[in-house]
Scaffold this motif. Structure first.
Motif, PDB file in Angstrom:
ATOM      1  N   ASN A  35      -1.558  -1.344  13.635  1.00 48.11           N
ATOM      2  CA  ASN A  35      -1.294  -1.692  12.236  1.00 48.11           C
ATOM      3  C   ASN A  35      -0.309  -2.855  12.168  1.00 48.11           C
ATOM      4  OD1 ASN A  35      -0.823  -1.841   9.543  1.00 48.11           O
ATOM      5  ND2 ASN A  35       0.031   0.236   9.326  1.00 48.11           N
ATOM      6  N   GLU A  39       1.679  -1.946   5.166  1.00 52.61           N
ATOM      7  CA  GLU A  39       1.415  -0.632   4.560  1.00 52.61           C
ATOM      8  C   GLU A  39       0.899   0.331   5.632  1.00 52.61           C
ATOM      9  OE1 GLU A  39       2.032  -0.164   1.450  1.00 52.61           O
ATOM     10  OE2 GLU A  39       2.461  -2.286   1.093  1.00 52.61           O
ATOM     11  N   PRO A  40       1.084   1.654   5.411  1.00 53.17           N
ATOM     12  CA  PRO A  40       0.463   2.613   6.335  1.00 53.17           C
ATOM     13  C   PRO A  40      -1.054   2.470   6.306  1.00 53.17           C
ATOM     14  CG  PRO A  40       2.040   3.700   4.871  1.00 53.17           C
ATOM     15  CD  PRO A  40       1.870   2.308   4.357  1.00 53.17           C
ATOM     16  N   VAL A  41      -1.676   2.788   7.455  1.00 52.84           N
ATOM     17  CA  VAL A  41      -3.133   2.703   7.563  1.00 52.84           C
ATOM     18  C   VAL A  41      -3.650   4.080   8.000  1.00 52.84           C
ATOM     19  CG1 VAL A  41      -5.007   1.718   8.945  1.00 52.84           C
ATOM     20  CG2 VAL A  41      -3.184   0.253   8.100  1.00 52.84           C
ATOM     21  N   ASP A  42      -4.685   4.557   7.318  1.00 55.42           N
ATOM     22  CA  ASP A  42      -5.220   5.879   7.659  1.00 55.42           C
ATOM     23  C   ASP A  42      -5.820   5.873   9.068  1.00 55.42           C
ATOM     24  OD1 ASP A  42      -4.507   6.967   5.272  1.00 55.42           O
ATOM     25  OD2 ASP A  42      -6.449   6.590   4.305  1.00 55.42           O
ATOM     26  N   LEU A  43      -5.554   6.950   9.793  1.00 57.71           N
ATOM     27  CA  LEU A  43      -6.211   7.118  11.094  1.00 57.71           C
ATOM     28  C   LEU A  43      -7.671   7.501  10.839  1.00 57.71           C
ATOM     29  CD1 LEU A  43      -3.390   9.127  12.886  1.00 57.71           C
ATOM     30  CD2 LEU A  43      -4.104   6.788  13.404  1.00 57.71           C
ATOM     31  N   PRO A  59       2.695   9.128  13.214  1.00 54.81           N
ATOM     32  CA  PRO A  59       1.936   9.020  11.968  1.00 54.81           C
ATOM     33  C   PRO A  59       2.494  10.014  10.947  1.00 54.81           C
ATOM     34  CG  PRO A  59       0.486   9.350  13.865  1.00 54.81           C
ATOM     35  CD  PRO A  59       1.871   9.629  14.324  1.00 54.81           C
ATOM     36  N   ALA A  97      -1.534   8.925   8.452  1.00 56.74           N
ATOM     37  CA  ALA A  97      -1.553   7.458   8.419  1.00 56.74           C
ATOM     38  C   ALA A  97      -0.561   6.886   9.432  1.00 56.74           C
ATOM     39  CB  ALA A  97      -1.214   6.959   7.023  1.00 56.74           C
TER      40      ALA A  97
END
Ligand code: NOJ
Length: 550
Positions: free
Chosen positions: A512, A516-520, A533, A537
């Motif tokens: 990433n 911003e956080p990114v969904d796994l 995580p 995320a």
């Protein structure tokens, strides 16, 4: 280690030991062979496959050992030939291979050959091993051409002839204490092959080739005719007069036959700073060197687009010659990547401390990115290099006192370029105060920051979340997972500032690089992450390894 395991180098993770700064066995403040031997269990436990040891030969140390005065002996500060033999044996017993550093472009000015050349006449056989030329101008007072030293200043020095008169000039692409050899000389070629055999006969597994792209010079040593610096000069249609000339490949073909005559075959890695991936691929054709350092990757900023561009170009070019790529984040010539990533990132290659100074640094951010970069690097196809101390998350020491700087760059640039000492500070092994168990004495040849108290190997060993333990876990997993090491990669479609790659069977790496956080991915199982995580995320500046059967 088995003799049949001849392809080990295609996937190897190789740990770079900058010997002066790794570990001091005798208490004089300078790292040595005894220090390396004592730390072999640490390296085996870390999980690397091999060590590359920077030059350990007798040297006046005008350039940290890259000025070699005898290629078949050991610098007394570092130990003896017996110590070297014991190190190779013990490393092998730990399952670690050993790669040495060959410096074929230049010798020390204290090498017997250069001393003989100085004592001989112009035109003599002794001078023909180097690049001696008459000067230009009425009294020969101007250098033979306009070539520059990489460390600053002109690339030529004038000698005093045995009779006392001002005389010829000799070429040195690096410091004046590092005269360039003439690689058109059969005697030079034969002698270096003898050096290869000397160490191969002593069970050394391979060589890193210093400035592999420098050996051949254009016939007649023509002027550059421009003040364009390398690598910009590579955009010119004609070949550069002294970098990356086609004739160098002939030398490597001959070395390959030497390496292949051993059982198991010995291996080479090229240090070749060439500006285009297709030029780098030429060094690793099947009958030349085995691998080459990927400096484009090292110099790439922490931004998704240039990272992916570099990875793709590297893979494509290496595929044309069937060689495995290597991935490198730091070495003894560049500012440590924690400090590079701590700066605002722009789409420009960066490697020197000089390019960082004056730009604001957030070292915590640099460390988070460095952790993520480790997981990305170790997930890519091919081999990887770990520069000593990166597994401790060390940063560049940017404020060494001026009077302690030893890199010739500092002097030769007229004290305008601080050079490379900041990435060469001795490692902190344990304890609460400098020299942090670097050796049994009270000294280290460059001062360590007090703040390294929390970065010592000992402190990190006990902290499950330390970067040292992240390296250990990743290297252990890399050995266990059949998808990792040499092989193929495919990209999974993702947002533009996210890198999502797959390796088969069933492995994915998600990085990433966004804010911003990114969904796994749904259905994937988390194997390892550079930062925990939250809510399914991955936080910004983090990477995850996933078992992903889809
Ligand atoms: C490359 C080496 O890595 C560097 O440390 C050295 O100064 C030059 N070659 C000259 O040998």
């Amino acid at each position: 280690m088995t003799a049949s395991d001849t392809d080990w180098w295609r996937s190897a993770v190789i740990y770079q030991v900058y010997i002066r700064s790794f570990a001091d066995g005798d208490g004089d403040g300078i790292g040595d062979i005894a220090g390396i031997r004592a730390r072999l269990p640490y390296l085996a436990d870390l999980g690397v496959d091999a060590l590359w040891i920077n030059p350990w030969y007798p040297s006046p140390m005008a350039d940290g050992g890259y000025d070699v005065s005898d290629y078949r002996a050991i610098e007394p500060l570092f130990g003896s030939l017996e110590d070297a033999a014991a190190l190779v044996d013990e490393a092998h017993a730990h399952g670690l291979r050993v790669i040495l550093d060959l410096v074929p472009n230049h010798t020390s000015d204290q090498h017997a050959w250069f001393q003989a050349a100085l004592a001989s006449q112009p035109g003599s056989a002794e001078r023909a091993r180097y690049l001696f030329r008459d000067g230009r101008g009425p009294d020969g007072a101007d250098p033979p051409n306009d070539w520059r030293s990489v460390f600053g200043g002109r690339g030529w020095t004038r000698v005093v002839e045995p009779g006392g008169a001002a005389g010829q000039w000799y070429l040195h692409l690096f410091a004046p204490e590092q005269p360039d050899l003439d690689w058109t000389s059969p005697e030079v070629r034969a002698d270096v092959e003898q050096t290869l055999r000397f160490w191969f006969d002593r069970a050394v597994d391979g060589f890193r080739i210093d400035v592999a792209h420098a050996l051949m010079k254009a016939p007649g040593l023509p002027d550059l005719r421009t003040d364009l610096d390398w690598p910009e000069a590579a955009r010119r249609p004609e070949q550069h007069p002294h970098w990356d000339r086609d004739e160098v490949h002939d030398v490597f073909r001959s070395w390959r036959t030497v390496a292949d005559s051993y059982d198991p075959p010995r291996v080479f890695v090229a240090e070749a700073w060439v500006p285009k991936p297709e030029r780098l691929a030429a060094y690793v054709r099947p009958d030349e060197l085995h691998t080459a350092f990927n400096f484009d990757y090292l110099r790439a900023p922490w931004l998704a687009t240039p990272l992916r561009r570099t990875i793709d170009a590297t893979l494509a070019q290496h595929a044309t010659v069937g060689a495995p790529p290597t991935w490198v984040l730091s070495n003894h010539d560049v500012a440590r990547h924690v400090s590079r990533y701590a700066r605002p990132q722009i789409d420009q290659p960066v490697h020197s401390l000089q390019a960082l100074l004056g730009r604001p640094a957030d070292l915590d951010l640099g460390r988070r990115r460095a952790r993520a970069a480790t997981l990305l690097m170790l997930a890519l196809p091919g081999g990887a290099y770990v520069y000593q101390g990166e597994e401790l998350g060390l940063e560049e020491v940017e404020d060494l006192p001026d009077d302690l700087l030893q890199d010739p760059t500092w002097l030769r640039s007229g004290h305008t370029d601080r050079g490379r000492d900041g990435c060469r500070v001795p490692l902190p092994w344990g304890g609460d105060a400098p020299p942090f168990d670097f050796g049994p004495g009270d000294d280290a040849w460059l001062p360590q920051p007090e703040s390294w108290r929390g970065s010592t190997a000992q402190a990190q060993r006990e902290d499950p979340d330390s970067i040292l333990n992240l390296y250990r876990a990743a290297l252990r997993m890399r050995r266990e997972l059949p998808a990792l090491g040499d092989g193929e990669l495919t990209w999974v479609e993702s947002a533009s500032d996210v890198l999502h790659l797959r390796r088969e069977p069933g492995f994915a790496c998600l990085v990433n690089l966004s804010q911003e956080p990114v969904d796994l991915p749904v259905g994937a199982q988390l194997l390892l992450a550079s930062a925990p995580p939250a809510g399914g995320a991955l936080p910004p500046d983090a990477a995850a390894w996933l078992a992903d059967p889809t």
